[in-house]
Design a protein around this motif. Sequence first.
Motif, short mmCIF file in Angstrom:
data_model
loop_
_atom_site.label_atom_id
_atom_site.label_comp_id
_atom_site.label_asym_id
_atom_site.label_seq_id
_atom_site.Cartn_x
_atom_site.Cartn_y
_atom_site.Cartn_z
N ALA A 123 -6.85 32.63 18.88
CA ALA A 123 -6.06 32.19 20.03
C ALA A 123 -5.07 33.26 20.46
O ALA A 123 -4.74 33.36 21.65
N ARG A 124 -4.60 34.06 19.51
CA ARG A 124 -3.70 35.16 19.88
C ARG A 124 -4.40 36.16 20.81
O ARG A 124 -3.78 36.74 21.70
N GLU A 125 -5.69 36.35 20.59
CA GLU A 125 -6.45 37.27 21.45
C GLU A 125 -6.64 36.70 22.85
O GLU A 125 -6.87 37.44 23.80
N PHE A 137 -4.28 34.86 24.45
CA PHE A 137 -2.94 34.37 24.76
C PHE A 137 -2.76 34.03 26.23
O PHE A 137 -2.11 33.06 26.59
N PHE A 138 -3.35 34.82 27.13
CA PHE A 138 -3.14 34.62 28.56
C PHE A 138 -4.10 33.59 29.16
O PHE A 138 -4.07 33.35 30.36
N PHE A 139 -4.96 33.00 28.30
CA PHE A 139 -5.95 32.04 28.81
C PHE A 139 -5.90 30.69 28.10
O PHE A 139 -6.28 29.68 28.69
N ILE A 140 -5.48 30.68 26.84
CA ILE A 140 -5.54 29.43 26.05
C ILE A 140 -4.22 29.22 25.31
O ILE A 140 -3.65 30.16 24.76
N ARG A 141 -3.76 27.98 25.30
CA ARG A 141 -2.60 27.58 24.51
C ARG A 141 -3.03 26.54 23.47
O ARG A 141 -3.95 25.75 23.71
N LEU A 142 -2.32 26.58 22.34
CA LEU A 142 -2.54 25.61 21.27
C LEU A 142 -1.31 24.72 21.13
O LEU A 142 -0.19 25.23 21.09
N TRP A 143 -1.54 23.41 21.08
CA TRP A 143 -0.45 22.48 20.80
C TRP A 143 -0.78 21.69 19.53
O TRP A 143 -1.86 21.09 19.42
N SER A 144 0.14 21.69 18.59
CA SER A 144 0.04 20.83 17.42
C SER A 144 1.06 19.69 17.56
O SER A 144 1.70 19.56 18.60
N ALA A 145 1.22 18.90 16.52
CA ALA A 145 2.19 17.80 16.56
C ALA A 145 3.60 18.32 16.88
O ALA A 145 4.36 17.67 17.60
N ASN A 146 3.94 19.50 16.35
CA ASN A 146 5.26 20.06 16.62
C ASN A 146 5.49 20.28 18.11
O ASN A 146 6.55 19.96 18.66
N ASP A 147 4.46 20.80 18.79
CA ASP A 147 4.57 21.06 20.23
C ASP A 147 4.62 19.76 21.02
O ASP A 147 5.35 19.65 22.02
N ILE A 148 3.84 18.77 20.59
CA ILE A 148 3.85 17.47 21.25
C ILE A 148 5.25 16.86 21.18
O ILE A 148 5.80 16.38 22.18
N ILE A 149 5.86 16.91 19.98
CA ILE A 149 7.19 16.33 19.81
C ILE A 149 8.21 17.06 20.68
O ILE A 149 9.04 16.42 21.35
#
Length: 332
Positions: free
Chosen positions: A287-289, A291-303
């Motif tokens: 996902a770091r590669e 970065f400008f196209f995809i974001r990752l959300w986990s529970a931390n990001d949802i909260i």
Amino acid sequence: MKLWTVRAGKYGEQEQTCVDNSVITIAWNEMPDLKTFKSREELFKEYQIIYKEASNVKAGINAGQIWRFANEIALGDIVALPSKTQPSIYIGKIIGEYKYQKVAPDTVHLRPVKWLKTIPRAEFDQDILYSFGSLLTISQVSRVQAAERVIALVEGKKRSTKIDTPLIEETEEEFDVEQFAKDQIIKLIDRNFKGHVFAKLVDQILIAQGYITQVSPPGPDGGLDILAASGGLGFDHPRICVQIKSTTAQVDVKTLRELQGVMRKVKSELGLLVSWSGFNHKVLQEAREDFFFIRLWSANDIIENIFKYYENFSDEMKAELPLKRFWMLVEK
């Protein structure tokens, strides 16, 4: 067998080093080989010389943690390493004595560990989660049958009897009150927002951010849970393809690549991959590669997004997820 919480830096600086090298570590890298100290008092004196703490109480607490790491954590004990990057806790078993060995520039004090499993925070009983919130680098979890209950989670077993234990006990340790509150919210979402209902929660966040959205109906969706775009009719850019996983397992790289394929199919420029239980290391790397196209959300990001946009949620969603904001004084 005891259960210990061991942290890998205030911001998780040594977290990946610990996981990759099958160790736990502590800071205080200026301290020499801890095997040279024959007593806690001897270690305490050396600590005061090196760190020159203004408070003898703080010096005593820190020296005690260092001594505990090298001498009191025993072979076969269970350790919990709370992740700072994922909504999970690494569980391992101590398999070796203390070593003074440099495995990374900031990692010299080691205890060898066999990592057993990475478990989402929502899987733990609330009283154990509270103990995991100790702000100390090293702390023993003294809850009733704590180690046995965690091993049961590792083995995928359910406890047959309920453990009646107080949530908050009298203690001199400081605890992360903010994380305690987040853990309560995480457990509620974990219970009540599964599958399509969880997609509705993510949809509420996107709507609150100003997007026009389309949520796939319940059932097989081919890896396409939500489409989101800007503009009054959703015809403007950016156009986002959202894939959502509410399972208890961390998402692997196969799911990330599925999202990339769906993005091409629906002609979206951007992708959002949401995994309640987080992502394995391979996903984070790939996902770091992108970065400008995809974001990752986990529970931390949802909260964090819930906290940021909650006031703009619908009344229906607020009823399903009742929260109240309050302020408290932080003592320094």
